[in-house]
Write an enzyme that holds these catalytic residues in place. Structure first.
Site, PDB file in Angstrom:
ATOM      1  N   THR A 134     -41.800 135.354   5.321  1.00  0.00           N
ATOM      2  CA  THR A 134     -42.056 133.920   5.403  1.00  0.00           C
ATOM      3  C   THR A 134     -41.005 132.833   5.155  1.00  0.00           C
ATOM      4  OG1 THR A 134     -43.259 132.005   3.938  1.00  0.00           O
ATOM      5  CG2 THR A 134     -42.539 134.209   2.925  1.00  0.00           C
ATOM      6  N   ASP A 135     -41.074 131.753   6.027  1.00  0.00           N
ATOM      7  CA  ASP A 135     -40.062 130.889   5.537  1.00  0.00           C
ATOM      8  C   ASP A 135     -40.114 130.057   4.144  1.00  0.00           C
ATOM      9  OD1 ASP A 135     -42.129 129.209   5.098  1.00  0.00           O
ATOM     10  OD2 ASP A 135     -41.877 127.776   6.876  1.00  0.00           O
ATOM     11  N   GLU A 136     -41.020 130.707   3.118  1.00  0.00           N
ATOM     12  CA  GLU A 136     -40.977 130.124   1.730  1.00  0.00           C
ATOM     13  C   GLU A 136     -39.933 130.723   1.031  1.00  0.00           C
ATOM     14  OE1 GLU A 136     -44.826 129.455  -0.304  1.00  0.00           O
ATOM     15  OE2 GLU A 136     -45.983 129.121   1.644  1.00  0.00           O
ATOM     16  N   TYR A 160     -45.228 133.599  -5.192  1.00  0.00           N
ATOM     17  CA  TYR A 160     -45.516 134.546  -4.132  1.00  0.00           C
ATOM     18  C   TYR A 160     -44.217 134.537  -3.453  1.00  0.00           C
ATOM     19  CZ  TYR A 160     -46.196 134.607   0.832  1.00  0.00           C
ATOM     20  OH  TYR A 160     -46.217 134.743   2.580  1.00  0.00           O
ATOM     21  N   LYS A 164     -41.952 137.777  -2.063  1.00  0.00           N
ATOM     22  CA  LYS A 164     -41.546 138.032  -0.631  1.00  0.00           C
ATOM     23  C   LYS A 164     -40.188 138.214  -0.563  1.00  0.00           C
ATOM     24  CE  LYS A 164     -43.905 138.199   2.892  1.00  0.00           C
ATOM     25  NZ  LYS A 164     -44.484 139.319   3.232  1.00  0.00           N
ATOM     26  N   GLY A 298     -44.951 123.186  -8.757  1.00  0.00           N
ATOM     27  CA  GLY A 298     -43.882 123.439  -8.136  1.00  0.00           C
ATOM     28  C   GLY A 298     -44.177 123.141  -6.723  1.00  0.00           C
TER      29      GLY A 298
END
Ligand code: NAD
Ligand code: DAU
Length: 361
Positions: A134-136, A160, A164, A298
């Site tokens: 993911t881009d997160e 999360y 990742k 956050g």
């Protein structure tokens, strides 16, 4: 070479779409799905393919080494598309343990099992392990920052995203140290059919259809880069078939939209399509259902992806515009009530009560 492909998390949103896409595009490949059927897994998403014998389905945990060893050997797996994960940021805040267990521990187990299996077969150069991320993992952008790309430093900010990021590091380390043919992709927000109701887009659509309040966190000005899921599946296909082991591919829609704008578009689209179909909505206009609720702790302000590397290296770019994709998604949720209604269980209702602390009544 016949490909024997294991898709993990195939009863979930993106991997479920990938299973449909792959079965249609490559009918001679052998497809096996491994999915633990957590709250987010829904066998109905791929049931027609299971029933038709087009894919095999195995219910189980990616962290179960014995099961994974047997499955890799029995099905002579040559490729893995690894998508199984705990995927919802809000749940990672209220209960991070499952995220560490599945996203980190499960990915470790899969990498080790595939490495053993690959070594036993003589380390074939054509085998692949695609780790879908993911881009997160890159953190949050300021309004004037350039989009994330393959060289952006990792700065995960939610449990999360941290889980990742850890799994991405493991995947790259297994490639670098052991030479395992691993590729990594980092994608922006997906939307489309088979999306579990807790995520912003399906939550908005389902709440409109049920006449329930639509929760928008904070001021609604957080920005996401939305990609229609079918385009993500085409990118994963390209990477698995033509990507270079050891490489990372950033995937995005080049569609930055604020949450409030997005919710407005969805409200207007449902109003329009429901009218076209003569369907009465509990509340019109749907925009009246919007409620600003307590922000996510956050909460990352902005994500955006620069997808020029995958465009130049593999010739991939999105085909579906956001207006077409949203229209198709709204039409799908209107037409497929029988898919999403059973997901609104007592457990899910209890989750909503806890998550929104009574702000939706
Ligand atoms: P999802 O939550 O819809 O589906 C996850 C699937 O994994 C479910 O079917 C669940 O049953 C299964 N699963 C969970 N734990 C498991 C375990 N221990 N063993 C086996 N199966 C298990 O997720 P999604 O949104 O489709 O995301 C799929 C992948 O893509 C994830 O790795 C996610 O990080 C990544 N991703 C998602 C997005 C997005 O916008 N949704 C964007 C970029 C990347
Ligand atoms: O960027 C990729 C990520 O996109 C994936 O890695 C995640 O698995 C996926 O869930 C998604 O994460 P987000 O947190 O961006 O998606 P979500 O649908 O939960 O939220 C989208 C935006 O909408 C985000 O800014 C939070 C906001 N939101 C979300 C919910 C559930 C609201 O305003 N209200 C809500 O009720």
């Amino acid at each position: 070479m016949t490909r024997h492909i294991l898709i993990t998390g195939g009863a979930g949103f993106i991997a479920g779409n990938l299973v449909h896409h792959w079965a249609a595009a490559h009918p001679n490949d052998n497809l096996v799905v491994l999915d633990a059927l957590t709250y987010a897994g829904n066998r109905a998403t791929i049931e027609p393919l299971i029933a038709a014998g087009q894919i095999r389905f195995v219910e189980g945990d990616i962290g179960d080494r014995t099961l994974v060893d047997v499955l890799l050997a029995e099905h002579a797996i040559t490729h893995i598309a690894h998508l199984a994960a705990e995927s919802h940021v809000d749940r990672s805040i209220s209960g991070p343990a499952a995220f560490l267990s599945t996203n980190v521990g499960g990915t470790f187990t899969l990498l080790e099992a595939f490495r053993t299996h690959w070594l036993a077969a003589g380390s074939p150069a054509s085998w692949r392990f695609l780790h879908v991320s993911t881009d997160e993992v890159f953190g949050s952008l300021e309004p004037s920052d350039p989009p994330f790309n393959e060289t952006t430093a990792y700065a995960p900010r939610s449990p999360y995203a941290a889980s990742k990021a850890a799994s991405d590091h493991l995947a790259r380390a297994w490639q670098h140290t052991y030479g395992l043919p691993v590729l990594v992709s980092n994608c922006s927000n997906n939307y489309g059919p088979f999306h579990f109701p807790e995520k912003l887009i399906p939550l908005t659509l389902i709440n409109i259809l049920l006449g329930r309040p639509i929760p928008v966190y904070g001021d609604g000005a957080n920005v996401r880069d939305w990609l229609f899921v079918e385009d993500h599946c085409r990118a994963l296909e390209r990477i698995l078939l033509s990507g270079e082991p050891g490489h990372t591919y950033c995937i995005g829609g080049n569609n930055e939209v604020s949450n409030l704008d997005l919710v407005h578009q969805l409200c207007d689209l449902v109003d329009e399509l429901a009218s076209d179909q003569g369907l009465a909505l509990p509340q019109r206009p749907s925009r009246e259902l919007i409620r600003f609720v307590t922000d996510r702790p956050g909460h990352d302000r902005r994500y955006a992806i620069d997808a020029s590397h995958i465009r130049e290296a593999l010739g991939w770019e999105p085909r579906v515009t956001v207006s077409e994709g949203l229209r198709r998604t709204v039409a799908w949720y209107l037409a497929n009530r029988s898919w999403w209604e059973p997901l609104l269980s007592d457990d899910y209702s209890a989750y909503l009560v806890g998550q929104y602390a009574g702000q939706l009544s």
